[in-house]
Design a protein around this motif. Structure first.
Motif, PDB file in Angstrom:
ATOM      1  N   SER A 290       3.277   6.124  -4.874  1.00  0.00           N
ATOM      2  CA  SER A 290       4.055   6.599  -5.942  1.00  0.00           C
ATOM      3  C   SER A 290       4.587   5.483  -6.998  1.00  0.00           C
ATOM      4  O   SER A 290       4.834   5.870  -8.181  1.00  0.00           O
ATOM      5  N   GLU A 291       4.765   4.610  -6.500  1.00  0.00           N
ATOM      6  CA  GLU A 291       5.552   3.355  -7.281  1.00  0.00           C
ATOM      7  C   GLU A 291       4.255   2.265  -7.530  1.00  0.00           C
ATOM      8  O   GLU A 291       4.390   1.181  -7.942  1.00  0.00           O
ATOM      9  N   THR A 292       2.989   2.939  -7.460  1.00  0.00           N
ATOM     10  CA  THR A 292       1.941   2.216  -7.823  1.00  0.00           C
ATOM     11  C   THR A 292       1.696   0.851  -7.048  1.00  0.00           C
ATOM     12  O   THR A 292       0.832  -0.165  -7.631  1.00  0.00           O
ATOM     13  N   ASP A 293       2.286   0.555  -5.655  1.00  0.00           N
ATOM     14  CA  ASP A 293       1.848  -0.330  -4.834  1.00  0.00           C
ATOM     15  C   ASP A 293       0.890   0.480  -4.009  1.00  0.00           C
ATOM     16  O   ASP A 293       1.247   1.244  -3.081  1.00  0.00           O
ATOM     17  N   TRP A 294      -0.536  -0.012  -4.213  1.00  0.00           N
ATOM     18  CA  TRP A 294      -1.500   0.796  -3.366  1.00  0.00           C
ATOM     19  C   TRP A 294      -2.134   0.000  -2.094  1.00  0.00           C
ATOM     20  O   TRP A 294      -3.134   0.325  -1.813  1.00  0.00           O
ATOM     21  N   SER A 295      -1.578  -1.055  -2.154  1.00  0.00           N
ATOM     22  CA  SER A 295      -1.960  -1.988  -1.003  1.00  0.00           C
ATOM     23  C   SER A 295      -2.222  -1.534   0.242  1.00  0.00           C
ATOM     24  O   SER A 295      -3.295  -2.130   1.060  1.00  0.00           O
TER      25      SER A 295
ATOM     26  N   ASP B  32     -10.756  -6.212  -9.542  1.00  0.00           N
ATOM     27  CA  ASP B  32      -9.821  -6.833  -8.416  1.00  0.00           C
ATOM     28  C   ASP B  32      -9.890  -6.346  -7.022  1.00  0.00           C
ATOM     29  O   ASP B  32      -9.742  -5.422  -6.560  1.00  0.00           O
ATOM     30  N   TYR B  33     -10.438  -7.362  -6.087  1.00  0.00           N
ATOM     31  CA  TYR B  33     -10.828  -6.886  -4.948  1.00  0.00           C
ATOM     32  C   TYR B  33      -9.729  -6.205  -3.766  1.00  0.00           C
ATOM     33  O   TYR B  33      -8.669  -6.849  -3.883  1.00  0.00           O
ATOM     34  N   GLY B  34     -10.078  -5.092  -3.331  1.00  0.00           N
ATOM     35  CA  GLY B  34      -9.129  -4.398  -2.419  1.00  0.00           C
ATOM     36  C   GLY B  34      -8.051  -3.997  -3.156  1.00  0.00           C
ATOM     37  O   GLY B  34      -6.923  -3.760  -2.473  1.00  0.00           O
ATOM     38  N   LEU B  35      -7.939  -3.611  -4.307  1.00  0.00           N
ATOM     39  CA  LEU B  35      -6.685  -3.363  -5.121  1.00  0.00           C
ATOM     40  C   LEU B  35      -6.050  -2.051  -4.685  1.00  0.00           C
ATOM     41  O   LEU B  35      -4.759  -2.177  -4.398  1.00  0.00           O
ATOM     42  N   CYS B  36      -6.700  -1.251  -4.141  1.00  0.00           N
ATOM     43  CA  CYS B  36      -6.167   0.222  -3.672  1.00  0.00           C
ATOM     44  C   CYS B  36      -6.312   0.496  -2.172  1.00  0.00           C
ATOM     45  O   CYS B  36      -5.940   1.381  -1.859  1.00  0.00           O
TER      46      CYS B  36
ATOM     47  N   SER C 134      -9.699   4.545  -0.297  1.00  0.00           N
ATOM     48  CA  SER C 134      -9.499   4.989  -1.677  1.00  0.00           C
ATOM     49  C   SER C 134     -10.547   4.765  -2.619  1.00  0.00           C
ATOM     50  O   SER C 134     -11.308   3.741  -2.389  1.00  0.00           O
ATOM     51  N   THR C 135     -10.319   4.926  -3.745  1.00  0.00           N
ATOM     52  CA  THR C 135     -11.360   4.743  -4.839  1.00  0.00           C
ATOM     53  C   THR C 135     -10.432   4.234  -6.136  1.00  0.00           C
ATOM     54  O   THR C 135      -9.523   4.718  -6.455  1.00  0.00           O
ATOM     55  N   CYS C 136     -11.007   3.280  -6.835  1.00  0.00           N
ATOM     56  CA  CYS C 136     -10.449   2.741  -8.199  1.00  0.00           C
ATOM     57  C   CYS C 136     -11.267   3.285  -9.278  1.00  0.00           C
ATOM     58  O   CYS C 136     -12.255   3.241  -9.376  1.00  0.00           O
ATOM     59  N   ASP C 137     -10.444   3.942 -10.366  1.00  0.00           N
ATOM     60  CA  ASP C 137     -11.199   4.479 -11.515  1.00  0.00           C
ATOM     61  C   ASP C 137     -10.304   3.999 -12.606  1.00  0.00           C
ATOM     62  O   ASP C 137      -9.162   4.379 -13.133  1.00  0.00           O
ATOM     63  N   SER C 138     -11.014   3.189 -13.461  1.00  0.00           N
ATOM     64  CA  SER C 138     -10.372   2.486 -14.482  1.00  0.00           C
ATOM     65  C   SER C 138     -10.316   3.440 -15.781  1.00  0.00           C
ATOM     66  O   SER C 138      -9.466   2.822 -16.796  1.00  0.00           O
ATOM     67  N   THR C 139     -10.735   4.580 -15.747  1.00  0.00           N
ATOM     68  CA  THR C 139     -10.512   5.211 -16.873  1.00  0.00           C
ATOM     69  C   THR C 139      -9.281   6.225 -16.904  1.00  0.00           C
ATOM     70  O   THR C 139      -8.970   6.782 -17.689  1.00  0.00           O
ATOM     71  N   ILE C 140      -8.483   6.159 -15.788  1.00  0.00           N
ATOM     72  CA  ILE C 140      -7.474   7.010 -15.737  1.00  0.00           C
ATOM     73  C   ILE C 140      -6.175   5.805 -15.565  1.00  0.00           C
ATOM     74  O   ILE C 140      -6.339   4.536 -14.989  1.00  0.00           O
ATOM     75  N   VAL C 141      -4.752   6.150 -16.010  1.00  0.00           N
ATOM     76  CA  VAL C 141      -3.609   5.396 -15.831  1.00  0.00           C
ATOM     77  C   VAL C 141      -3.385   4.958 -14.452  1.00  0.00           C
ATOM     78  O   VAL C 141      -3.276   3.654 -14.078  1.00  0.00           O
ATOM     79  N   ALA C 142      -3.222   5.855 -13.397  1.00  0.00           N
ATOM     80  CA  ALA C 142      -3.122   5.344 -12.052  1.00  0.00           C
ATOM     81  C   ALA C 142      -4.310   5.236 -11.586  1.00  0.00           C
ATOM     82  O   ALA C 142      -5.004   5.869 -11.143  1.00  0.00           O
TER      83      ALA C 142
END
Length: 536
Positions: free
Chosen positions: A331-336, A298-302, A306-314
């Motif tokens: 901390s509330e998973t809003d990384w925008s 998903d474009y620009g999710l983080c 920042s970097t996105c790693d699909s192998t971890i939960v967060a």
């Protein structure tokens, strides 16, 4: 007489028409010919079919389209549509070459429903349906692809066939892009497109309207930095071509019997780019790849830095030396909102770079590149410009080459683990020192630990060897005591009658040999043993 004359005129007309078309192949259409609804034109090689169709049995709308010949793929699979936005409401449609030299679709009142709409004309136009599925308008005397007046491959629909291009022609301004159907019953333009960014540096986007949904990552000479599934394979080849006038992506089949296509689908508010192959034994299309693959696509999710790693939960993590811009939201998973530097840059005091490995490169919007520079030249040039945020090689084939520099915040980075590339991000000098010190401390720790462990191993092995050798020596001594005992001279003299000649058995290279009269230990021996001495 008049009847005979009419008969001759009729056959003369038929013969004239026959002579005009005698050299025209079955997969072509001349200005004197047309295709009516219900008739079809087969491509050269008969893999594709051109004609009028309705998307479903329910729909009454009629479109001019191209689909796989039902003898090849028995399920009607449309790959191109002409009048996407202007369907016919009945079966009166006709395809022909119009008076202006354009390809046209007209209705029963000769009203133009669709046209190729080109200003360039030729004296002897012909419509040719190629084996690749490409419908081309050209001069009958010139079959060179460079001189085509018009071709359907320049206007992809929701399907990308082998040999089709996705990309830009800077000379004509043509943007070849895929576009989804609105739904399975309506081939008009949907919400999603797959196209190349017109930045001069190749990377492809899936967009919903003007909003980016997915980005392949830039081309690196071997593939796209964010598309690990696009690898060398025995079925098809792929390439990015950059010329003075064009920049485009294209794939070609190696095994011609394989039926492969890319399709941009739309289901409700979701869009997917799929790679499909026809499996004859299963009698169905099989999906090989669907893009986006996971959340990290998903474009620009983080957000930025920042970097996105699909192998971890967060899945979102700040890059090293960066921190969340909004810790609570993060901390509330809003990384925008992304991340920001722990230490601000200070170009006048001197900045440096930290190497980040195995990543999908950031969005290349706002980048500068030079394909002839090497990595060191790229580093120097980036360091000299305080606005340069990162640099890397443009091409990772061989030893690497080229230079790309980023001048905006770095967004849409993904951790690729076993894939990805090296990216050098600008950092404050103090961060570079800390990073270097941290690396040095790690090296020192590793060296100390290695030295201690090695020393312990040497001590253990040395101790083991010492006790082993001592044990073996003790065993041989005991054996030597049993097999080669030592006696006093007086004992030997008594046993041989003071080395008398009578007891002498002979003499050799080691001295005389004597016979003993009794067992040396005192037991009766009956002269069964002999004693060998050195004569002293």
């Amino acid at each position: 007489m008049m009847g005979a004359l009419s008969f001759l005129i009729f056959w003369f007309s038929v013969l004239t028409l026959f002579c005009q078309d005698i050299n025209i192949a079955a997969y072509t259409l001349t200005p004197s010919q047309s295709i009516l609804d219900g008739q079809t034109l087969l491509s050269q090689g008969e893999k594709f079919e051109l004609g009028f169709f309705s998307p479903t049995n329910i729909s009454k709308n009629r479109y001019l389209g191209i689909w796989y010949n039902l003898n090849v793929v028995p399920v009607q699979t449309v790959v191109w549509v002409a009048n996407r936005e202007s369907p016919l409401k009945d079966t009166s449609g006709v395809l022909k070459i119009g008076a202006s030299g354009n390809i046209v679709v007209v209705n029963q009142t000769e009203g133009v429903i669709w046209s190729s709409n080109v200003s360039k004309t030729v004296d002897n136009p012909i419509l040719e349906f190629l084996e690749s599925g490409n419908l081309v308008l050209r001069d009958v005397n010139n079959s060179s692809s460079e001189t085509y007046v018009w071709q359907s491959f320049d206007y992809p629909g929701n399907t990308l066939l082998p040999g089709m291009k996705v990309g830009w022609n800077s000379k004509t301004g043509l943007n070849r892009k895929m576009s989804s159907w609105k739904n399975f019953d309506d081939p008009s333009y949907g919400d999603f497109t797959d196209e190349m960014a017109n930045t001069g540096y190749y990377e492809s986007f899936i967009r919903k309207g003007s909003r980016n949904i997915y980005r392949t990552g830039p081309w690196n000479g071997l593939g796209f930095s964010g598309a690990p599934d696009l690898k060398d394979n025995p079925i098809f080849t792929y390439e990015v071509v950059r010329t003075a006038d064009e920049l485009y992506y294209m794939y070609q089949l190696v095994i011609k019997s394989v039926i492969l296509r890319y399709v941009l689908t739309q289901t409700g508010s979701e869009g997917l780019l799929q790679r499909l192959t026809w499996v004859e034994k299963a009698n169905k299309w099989v999906n090989l790849v669907s893009i986006p693959r996971d959340r990290c696509d998903d474009y620009g999710l983080c957000g930025a830095y920042s970097t996105c790693d699909s192998t971890i939960v967060a899945v979102c993590q700040c890059l090293k030396k960066f921190k969340p811009k909004s810790p609570l939201d993060w901390s509330e998973t809003d990384w925008s909102q992304g991340c920001e530097r722990e230490t601000s840059l200070n170009c006048t005091e001197g900045d440096g770079f930290i190497k980040y490995t195995g990543v999908k490169f950031p969005d290349t919007t706002g980048t500068w590149f030079n394909t002839s520079m090497n990595l060191e030249e790229c580093r120097v040039k980036c360091l000299q410009n305080c606005s340069c945020m990162a640099y890397a090689n443009t091409d990772i084939s061989g030893d690497g080459s080229g230079c790309i520099m980023w001048f905006t915040d770095l967004t849409d980075i993904r951790q690729m683990n076993n894939a990805g590339q090296d990216l050098y991000i600008r950092m404050a000098a103090s961060e570079i020192d800390l990073h270097a010190n941290s690396k040095m401390k790690k090296r020192v720790i590793i060296i100390v630990v290695f030295t201690i462990v090695s020393g312990m191993i040497v001590v253990v092995l040395g101790t083991w060897y010492f006790w082993k050798k001592r044990s073996l020596k003790g065993g041989h001594s005991e054996k030597d005591d049993l097999e080669l005992p030592l006696y006093q001279l007086v004992t030997l003299a008594s046993a041989t009658n003071n080395f008398s000649e009578e007891n002498k058995l002979g003499e050799g290279g080691f001295g005389p040999v004597y016979r003993v009269n009794f067992d040396i230990t005192g037991s009766v021996h009956n002269a069964k043993y002999s004693l060998h001495c050195d004569g002293k």
